[in-house]
Design a protein around this motif. Sequence first.
Motif, PDB file in Angstrom:
ATOM      1  N   ASP B 376       0.843  -1.196   0.000  1.00  6.83           N
ATOM      2  CA  ASP B 376       0.000   0.000   0.000  1.00  6.83           C
ATOM      3  C   ASP B 376       0.880   1.249   0.000  1.00  6.83           C
ATOM      4  OD1 ASP B 376       0.813   0.437   2.586  1.00  6.83           O
ATOM      5  OD2 ASP B 376      -1.050  -0.261   3.500  1.00  6.83           O
ATOM      6  N   ILE B 377       0.254   2.425   0.107  1.00  2.70           N
ATOM      7  CA  ILE B 377       1.021   3.665  -0.039  1.00  2.70           C
ATOM      8  C   ILE B 377       2.112   3.784   1.015  1.00  2.70           C
ATOM      9  CG2 ILE B 377       0.901   6.188   0.067  1.00  2.70           C
ATOM     10  CD1 ILE B 377      -1.877   6.032  -1.134  1.00  2.70           C
ATOM     11  N   SER B 378       1.733   3.605   2.292  1.00  6.10           N
ATOM     12  CA  SER B 378       2.751   3.827   3.316  1.00  6.10           C
ATOM     13  C   SER B 378       3.802   2.715   3.281  1.00  6.10           C
ATOM     14  CB  SER B 378       2.127   3.982   4.699  1.00  6.10           C
ATOM     15  OG  SER B 378       1.207   2.963   4.939  1.00  6.10           O
ATOM     16  N   GLU B 379       3.387   1.500   2.943  1.00  3.50           N
ATOM     17  CA  GLU B 379       4.383   0.430   2.825  1.00  3.50           C
ATOM     18  C   GLU B 379       5.337   0.699   1.667  1.00  3.50           C
ATOM     19  OE1 GLU B 379       1.731  -3.284   4.595  1.00  3.50           O
ATOM     20  OE2 GLU B 379       1.699  -2.844   2.470  1.00  3.50           O
ATOM     21  N   SER B 380       4.813   1.273   0.572  1.00  3.35           N
ATOM     22  CA  SER B 380       5.675   1.592  -0.567  1.00  3.35           C
ATOM     23  C   SER B 380       6.675   2.681  -0.202  1.00  3.35           C
ATOM     24  CB  SER B 380       4.842   2.060  -1.760  1.00  3.35           C
ATOM     25  OG  SER B 380       4.082   1.002  -2.259  1.00  3.35           O
ATOM     26  N   LEU B 381       6.183   3.702   0.514  1.00  5.33           N
ATOM     27  CA  LEU B 381       7.082   4.765   0.966  1.00  5.33           C
ATOM     28  C   LEU B 381       8.202   4.170   1.822  1.00  5.33           C
ATOM     29  CD1 LEU B 381       4.808   7.710   2.121  1.00  5.33           C
ATOM     30  CD2 LEU B 381       6.944   7.954   0.879  1.00  5.33           C
TER      31      LEU B 381
END
Lengths: 121, 400, 514
Positions: B376-381
């Motif tokens: 997800d977004i925060s995991e990708s960041l």
Amino acid sequence: MRIVVFCCENSAYQAARQGQLPAEVDLIRLPCGGRVEVLHMLRAFERGADGVLVLTCQEDNCQSLHGSARARHRVEYAKEILQEIGIDPERLQWHPVTSNMGPRFRKIVADMIEGLKLASA
Amino acid sequence: MKASALVIGGGPAGLGAALELAGAGIKVYLVEKEAAVGGWGARYVCKATDKCRQCSACLIPEKIQEVYQQPLVEILTNTQVVGVEGEAGSFQVRLQREQTLDPALCNACGKCLEVCPKGAIDRLNPWAAAYRIDKEKCVAFAGEDCDLCARACPTGAINFQRPVVNLDASVELVVAATGHQPFDARRKYRLGYGRFPRVITGLELEEALNEIEGTDIFGDGRKPLDVAFIQCVGSRDVQEGAAYCSRVCCKYALRLAGLMRHREPETQVTFYYMDIQTGGKGFAEVYQECRDDFAFVRGIPARVEGGDRLKLHFDGVSGQSFATREHDLVVLSVGITPSPDNAELARLLTLNRDEHGFLKGREGIYVAGTAAGPRDISESLAHGMETAANAIINLEGREG
Amino acid sequence: MARWGAFICDGAGVDAASLAGEEVVVTTTLPSQPGDLACKLVGIGTRYNLDGGILIGVVPELVEDLLKDSLRQAGLDPFRLVLVDLRGRDAEGKDREIKAAFARARHLEPAAWAKSEVEQRALIIGGGAAGLQTALSLRQLGLPVLIVEGEQNLGGRLGRLDGLFPYDEDPKGWIQSALEALQDDPEVEILTASNPLALEGQVGDFTLTVQTPGGPVTRRGGAVVLALGSEVRWPAESGLEPGPRVVGLSRLDELTRFRLHHKKVAFLLDLDELGSRVGTLSALRGALRIKDNWGSEVHILCRHLKVDGKPLESMYRKARDMGVVFFKYEEFPKVTETGEKVFLQFQDPDLEYVVVDEAYDLLVVEEEILPAGEVLTEAWGISQPANVRLYPVETNRKGIYMVGCCRDEMDFPGAIQDGTVAAGEIYELLGQGALVYEEDMVKVQTEKCVFCLTCVRICPHGAAEIDLVQEAAFINPAACQACGMCAADCPAQAIVYKAYDNTGIMAQLELGGR
């Protein structure tokens, strides 16, 4: 008509810049919702604002953890003062607006303008 | 540290990696093939109800602002990587920048929009400061003689004669944060996507809710009040070559359903699912809050039929015997699939792919975000940051 | 009187003549390319000896830090650059934005920059996978570390695993190679059987007091990493009691080290309704080992099978192919124990809710995994709430990080990721050996301070301190994250936030009366 909008620069200020701003709006950029004081809101009314908006992050994702919550509490307190001095407390509102919520920002501003027009009609 | 890096892809993983690298003093070329950085996440809606639901979509405009403010990051939009040679510590990269529409000159006045006969000009995301030309739709890119937009542009931002620019750079390392492709729901013919207008994907619902307030997503006054979410469309599906969980769909679907109900409290929501995934910090609470508001039905419908209301037919598997249920909107929770560019990228960067088709890194070339697998977004960041930290460590090792 | 310059970007659509009424010494237009813009801004600022500038443009925020950086390098005051963003503004709006900017600019005071040396060492509390990975990465980046571990040996929960590990690394081997890399390194200090007692100081200069077997010692460091791990708790609410036939998942490793005689084994997951990835992972690898080695019949009962992450889905498929049977339940199963057997009675929605009755020789129960060390973090005022802005490893305080299972339910790759990211963040913070910050950005006017300590109580970043000598509060400039909450709440109005002080905010409000 004049609406003063206090914006947290992490969220609402960015949302405000995602489209056309109505001419009635004055933006005041703050480092965090937690910076806004009751005095600022009251001074805005004193200096001729018809409505004041305090727009901050969601309470659970404030960079400074409690900034948005503090802003909301201060708005509630200022509303009580407005009530006492005979100004409709609905002229002062707090809303959470995150950085990617441009449409929401414009909706809140449009609703306030609409409300004020009805009140003055 | 005197070094430079190429980061391919300006989504959350690329932004995270670029910021981390630049923070260590490394010059970064951040290459984005689209007209603006931000990736898929830039199109998503804030899913907060009366409280934040931790979808992280708001982090994207903030990270974009951070990279623009980071002097060591050079952002190259409309740019493709066409060649990579050399080895870890010394790569020669060739970039190609297409600049028919120069974002530096575009002031988003909208005059080009009005004249385009094909509707090929739009904004990539709501806060992109410039427009872009959709090359799929634009007839000039297909070879036809049309320059209406260029003639309408008052600032000269659009110019079809502007040549493609070749840029060469020497970098010590490469981070491929090239992202993913949402599953093409048309492949699930029986679920009716592409055939019935009120069968949409989760991504389309994200975009629709981002553009409007309220839930009248079709703009026809018929607010969907009885919504079905079908989970695992293109995930955990061996036939589609996706024998993995996409990790994000339960979360975004639950949050989107919560948002629709927050905007329109009369909305009824039914989830058709196999197993609900509740991992991730703070998400268990979100699920617990949703559980009493939504109906959860174990089992994925076998087919969806159109009509005034959509009919979901079950084929007797999963306790639903041969039932039929009706809803007025069906949202397909499409999963994350490897980008169709991965084959070409693997060739260009000499990378291997895993059994599902996601990219695997090698010495000097790192893979971050959904290019390496569902996130997800925060995991990708976070993955972008981790990848960059590892790259810095290896660089230090080589220098020291 | 301050000397101000007005800078109008191409494309802003503002006529320089319209600024005639304002007190500016120079008005000029600027190109829209950030690099050229910075050059010209610095050039004119130096030539006219300006005290500050008003930059009028479209989306100037995007280049704000770049410009401020260039100004700082050129010896100009970056904090007296006021941006005017004219995006989405009509003619009247543009006019008002510009007037407000000038009103604010008149009240801006010059900034002073300070640089202070930092301790480069990182103080890592906890020697499990996440703590060790932080130490390894930091050493590779050249920064010294201290590791404090409560137990005799490093490794934490990872060290108690034996072969039951679904990843490429062998846990014992991973710990061994970490130890080899760290133990003879003169820049690494390891205190085992030791517990932290007190933490004082701020980013760049923390002091940690540690109770070691030889008595208390103190160590200084520039950053703190909390890798406090997790605690396993028996799910007492379920009514189940541990015994010879009912065991917790955490004991599975030791149980399966020797031959397992049980013919039929059940795993019961998701007792607290949600369950965890780590629990499912342990159950799957246990089921595979039991099936593989002794061919027992294995059932796994869960509410929702957790498959969202490598290698869960593939392990699930493998287990299913090997004959492990999966059941789902909604109502918690009825469990009865009679001598040699444990009986489970439940209804599976996938089997049209028929009642399933099964007898097992062994029931393995998923325990709760809770973050450890909450007493410590609470006492020290450190927190990592579920706030996306702190993700993944930051806390409310600058220079203090949380990694691994003490911040979220986590598997091994997650702990490795946390450790690596934290090391990267610390390298960025301390790698240069000094912190640069604006001095007096948020300042307590000691003569006005009545020592009520409101600021100390409310500062979310722990940056407000008590200065006993002055009998006043003190805002530590290195730890301050410039939210301005203290300035807003100070009952004596004793705190001034220079960039956003009351006079500046009020000046912007003076433009009304239309």
